[in-house]
Enzyme design. Structure first.
Site, PDB file in Angstrom:
ATOM      1  N   SER A  54     -19.124  18.757 -26.036  1.00  0.00           N
ATOM      2  CA  SER A  54     -18.509  18.607 -27.352  1.00  0.00           C
ATOM      3  C   SER A  54     -17.310  17.669 -27.360  1.00  0.00           C
ATOM      4  CB  SER A  54     -18.080  19.973 -27.892  1.00  0.00           C
ATOM      5  OG  SER A  54     -16.988  20.490 -27.154  1.00  0.00           O
ATOM      6  N   LYS A 115     -11.074  21.760 -28.044  1.00  0.00           N
ATOM      7  CA  LYS A 115     -11.231  20.874 -29.193  1.00  0.00           C
ATOM      8  C   LYS A 115      -9.960  20.062 -29.387  1.00  0.00           C
ATOM      9  CE  LYS A 115     -15.190  22.866 -30.085  1.00  0.00           C
ATOM     10  NZ  LYS A 115     -16.460  22.163 -29.790  1.00  0.00           N
TER      11      LYS A 115
END
Length: 288
Positions: A54, A115
């Site tokens: 990700s 993230k």
């Protein structure tokens, strides 16, 4: 006879004089050592393993990195093991900066994600056609050269996720990733992956205002990241995340493994990816 008795007496004296192991003291020493390590991991810094793609192109599956715990203060997710119940707020709390790479625990889970911070409390944020809009303005980005990621056991370039991006160069396979460099309003820049418009992959997200006490997070691999754009039912973050769910800031890569190592120690040195140790995870300052 007297000599035998003298020898026995000497042995008995040696037995009594020999120091005995204080097992309780040894156990206490080990306990203090374990507590010191856990305290360091919980309050100062801990290692982190990258389990997904990700955060491509900056982070690969198999990267090991250091996460510091103190930059944003301390909360219920700070301990290495999430043993505390959910509690709002932070001790010595400080908001992250836009562009920081952080570990976060999605609400209702004990799993850590990694993230990038995109929106802070009070910001408006949305995505249209793959372009991030922050406070009503498109986040500037520019196309960079394609990045060729070597295919290995940890980076497979799965056709379901990267259709048509598997290429061969010089007899070796690579995942050819289109790279776009974004620059946030504070001047911090980083590279992202954009595979083009892909319905259902978060290229469109309605503009929202980030509530007080929450932050909006996104992965750099924009078409393959479950983040604040996706609900918890899709393994996303369910929108903006409470800031107390942030567990720390990613600092730098310590080493990286390509997944080829086996039980044989002789295979371990060849599994290290060269050139990744020491790579900083702090965004660059880019004047465009």
């Amino acid at each position: 006879m007297a000599a035998d008795e003298l020898a026995l007496g000497h042995e008995a004296y040696e037995e009594e004089a020999r120091p005995r192991t204080d097992w309780w003291a040894e156990a206490r020493g080990i306990l203090w050592l374990v507590l010191a390590v856990l305290g360091f991991h919980s309050l100062i810094a801990k290692p982190f393993f990258i389990p997904s793609e990700s955060m491509l192109p900056g982070l690969l599956v198999g990267d090991r990195l250091v996460v510091t715990k103190y930059p944003y203060g301390f909360s219920w997710v700070t301990p290495t093991f999430h043993v505390l119940p959910h509690m709002p707020g932070r001790i010595l709390g400080k908001l992250p900066e836009r562009g920081d790479v952080v570990i976060v625990t999605p609400p209702g889970t004990n799993t850590d994600y990694i993230k990038r911070v995109m929106g802070l409390p009070g910001d408006t944020i949305g995505v249209r056609g793959g372009i991030v809009y922050l406070n009503g303005k498109a986040v500037p980005r520019r196309a960079m050269e394609d990045r060729y990621i070597p295919v290995d056991a940890n980076s497979r370039c799965d056709p379901a996720q990267y259709p048509g991006f598997l290429v061969t160069r010089g007899g070796k396979q690579f995942c050819r990733l289109p790279i776009f460099r974004e620059t946030l309003p504070n001047g911090r820049s980083y590279d992202t992956v954009d595979l083009g418009f892909r319905p259902g992959r978060g290229d469109n997200y309605p503009e929202i205002r980030v509530p007080q006490g929450k932050v909006f997070l996104m992965g750099d691999n924009r078409d393959n990241s479950a983040d604040s754009r996706f609900p918890l039912s899709q393994n996303g973050l369910g929108g903006p995340v409470p800031w107390e769910n942030i567990g720390g800031r990613a600092e730098f890569i310590t080493f990286s493994l390509d997944g080829s190592a086996s039980w044989n120690p002789l295979s371990w040195p060849q599994s290290f990816r060269p050139g990744r140790a020491g790579t900083t995870l702090h965004p660059q300052r880019d004047s465009q």
